[in-house]
Design a protein around this motif. Structure first.
Motif, mmCIF file in Angstrom:
data_model
loop_
_atom_site.group_PDB
_atom_site.id
_atom_site.type_symbol
_atom_site.label_atom_id
_atom_site.label_comp_id
_atom_site.label_asym_id
_atom_site.label_seq_id
_atom_site.Cartn_x
_atom_site.Cartn_y
_atom_site.Cartn_z
ATOM 1 N N LEU A 99 0.893 -1.368 -0.242
ATOM 2 C CA LEU A 99 0.414 0.214 -0.324
ATOM 3 C C LEU A 99 0.779 1.113 -0.141
ATOM 4 C CD1 LEU A 99 -3.183 0.696 0.507
ATOM 5 C CD2 LEU A 99 -2.859 1.165 2.724
ATOM 6 N N ASP A 100 2.142 0.937 0.689
ATOM 7 C CA ASP A 100 2.785 2.153 0.553
ATOM 8 C C ASP A 100 3.463 2.465 -0.681
ATOM 9 O OD1 ASP A 100 3.953 0.384 1.154
ATOM 10 O OD2 ASP A 100 5.835 0.914 2.253
ATOM 11 N N LEU A 101 3.762 1.367 -1.815
ATOM 12 C CA LEU A 101 4.811 2.215 -2.540
ATOM 13 C C LEU A 101 2.964 2.814 -3.578
ATOM 14 C CD1 LEU A 101 5.713 -2.243 -3.410
ATOM 15 C CD2 LEU A 101 6.589 0.092 -2.790
ATOM 16 N N LEU A 102 1.866 2.960 -3.527
ATOM 17 C CA LEU A 102 1.098 3.549 -4.226
ATOM 18 C C LEU A 102 1.413 4.509 -4.257
ATOM 19 C CD1 LEU A 102 -2.719 1.943 -2.946
ATOM 20 C CD2 LEU A 102 -0.843 1.065 -5.443
ATOM 21 N N THR A 103 1.369 5.548 -5.305
ATOM 22 C CA THR A 103 1.371 7.120 -6.010
ATOM 23 C C THR A 103 -0.106 7.883 -5.241
ATOM 24 O OG1 THR A 103 0.188 6.979 -7.479
ATOM 25 C CG2 THR A 103 2.669 6.871 -7.696
ATOM 26 N N ALA A 104 0.589 8.904 -4.644
ATOM 27 C CA ALA A 104 -1.478 9.506 -4.325
ATOM 28 C C ALA A 104 -2.947 9.338 -5.291
ATOM 29 C CB ALA A 104 -0.864 11.073 -3.991
ATOM 30 N N ARG A 105 -2.468 8.936 -6.370
ATOM 31 C CA ARG A 105 -3.229 9.170 -7.246
ATOM 32 C C ARG A 105 -4.199 7.774 -7.669
ATOM 33 N NH1 ARG A 105 -5.823 12.492 -10.940
ATOM 34 N NH2 ARG A 105 -5.751 13.609 -8.807
ATOM 35 N N LEU A 116 -0.275 -4.060 -5.628
ATOM 36 C CA LEU A 116 -0.381 -4.747 -4.457
ATOM 37 C C LEU A 116 -1.184 -6.497 -4.964
ATOM 38 C CD1 LEU A 116 -3.677 -1.815 -3.302
ATOM 39 C CD2 LEU A 116 -1.357 -2.493 -2.804
ATOM 40 N N GLY A 117 -0.795 -6.975 -5.885
ATOM 41 C CA GLY A 117 -0.726 -8.401 -6.530
ATOM 42 C C GLY A 117 -2.939 -8.762 -6.449
ATOM 43 N N LEU A 118 -3.191 -7.392 -7.311
ATOM 44 C CA LEU A 118 -4.409 -7.777 -7.011
ATOM 45 C C LEU A 118 -4.987 -7.949 -8.147
ATOM 46 C CD1 LEU A 118 -5.975 -4.841 -5.986
ATOM 47 C CD2 LEU A 118 -5.607 -6.609 -4.023
ATOM 48 N N ARG A 119 -5.801 -9.248 -8.478
ATOM 49 C CA ARG A 119 -6.289 -10.484 -9.466
ATOM 50 C C ARG A 119 -7.820 -9.217 -10.127
ATOM 51 N NH1 ARG A 119 -6.642 -15.537 -10.853
ATOM 52 N NH2 ARG A 119 -8.593 -16.037 -11.745
ATOM 53 N N ASP A 120 -8.824 -8.641 -8.905
ATOM 54 C CA ASP A 120 -9.429 -7.458 -10.000
ATOM 55 C C ASP A 120 -10.383 -6.755 -9.021
ATOM 56 O OD1 ASP A 120 -11.657 -9.151 -8.604
ATOM 57 O OD2 ASP A 120 -11.652 -10.522 -9.416
ATOM 58 N N SER A 166 -7.987 -1.793 4.638
ATOM 59 C CA SER A 166 -6.668 -0.820 4.428
ATOM 60 C C SER A 166 -7.274 0.116 5.507
ATOM 61 C CB SER A 166 -6.123 -0.260 3.851
ATOM 62 O OG SER A 166 -6.996 -0.024 2.489
ATOM 63 N N GLY A 167 -8.718 0.965 5.532
ATOM 64 C CA GLY A 167 -9.783 1.905 6.256
ATOM 65 C C GLY A 167 -9.794 3.234 6.177
ATOM 66 N N LEU A 168 -9.004 2.498 3.936
ATOM 67 C CA LEU A 168 -9.318 3.828 3.211
ATOM 68 C C LEU A 168 -10.907 4.213 2.539
ATOM 69 C CD1 LEU A 168 -7.335 2.930 0.226
ATOM 70 C CD2 LEU A 168 -7.300 4.860 2.357
#
Length: 216
Positions: free
Chosen positions: A149-155, A194-198, A209-211
């Protein structure tokens, strides 16, 4: 292009009924049927279908374990069958990699449309029952930040938040005042990080994650 499907349900009438409906579609072909999780996995390994229609509750190996194996080994998309008022395991199935779920009393047209949606690489997020289900299940579990999650950019983080609220790419593009192509790039990047499938897994991640807060 013809969509290949495996139908897995321990109830023969349910299984054959769904298979008959799908087989009558010009763009679909049921390549195998299975009566339990073990048979479903073997059918997927043998036929490599685009979609596995999979019951959650089956003898031997249940649908959750079968979904975990299938999603871990193949690119087959898993569409779960359940009874909403009885199954508390749908959330686990989504976490295992399933792309959505259907109620067993689904209408014929909705069944066909669901298989088409999943085969196209999308997920069943539109029905309000899905949001209520995820709200309910996530509220029972401790939140934790997923790896990456910390690898994501703000956008990308903002994109994940809007995915969690069920917005389509077009709606996200309108909110950001950018092109839909740009949004697709953000979605692809955050899925990879994030290694997400869909999109279903993106919704779950946004909640965990609480978003997104249950009910919010």
């Amino acid at each position: 292009m013809t969509i290949s499907v495996v139908v897995a349900d321990d109830q023969e009438l349910v299984r054959s009924g769904f298979a008959l409906i799908l087989d009558t579609q010009a763009d679909m072909r049921v390549v195998a049927e299975a009566s339990d999780g073990f048979a479903a996995i073997e059918a997927v390994r043998a036929h490599r279908p685009q979609v596995l229609l999979l019951d959650i509750r089956m003898p031997g190996m249940d649908g959750i374990e079968a979904a975990r194996v299938v999603c871990g080994e193949t690119d087959t998309r898993v569409l779960m069958l359940t009874t909403f008022d009885q199954d508390d395991y749908v959330y686990d199935a989504l976490c295992a990699g399933a792309s959505g779920f259907l109620l067993k009393d689904v209408r014929r047209d909705d069944l066909v449309r669901a298989v088409q949606v999943v085969a196209d690489g999308d997920s069943l997020l539109a029905p309000s029952v899905t949001r209520r289900l995820i709200d309910d299940m996530v509220s029972r579990r401790p939140r934790q930040a997923p790896a990456g999650l910390d690898l994501l950019t703000a956008r990308e983080r903002e994109t994940l938040t809007l995915l969690g609220r069920g917005l389509s790419n077009a709606e996200i593009a309108a909110a950001f005042v950018v092109s839909e192509h740009t949004v697709k790039t953000h979605v692809s990047n955050l899925f990879a990080k994030l290694g997400l499938r869909d999109r279903v897994q993106a919704v779950i991640t946004a909640y965990e994650s609480g978003l997104i807060r249950p009910g919010g």
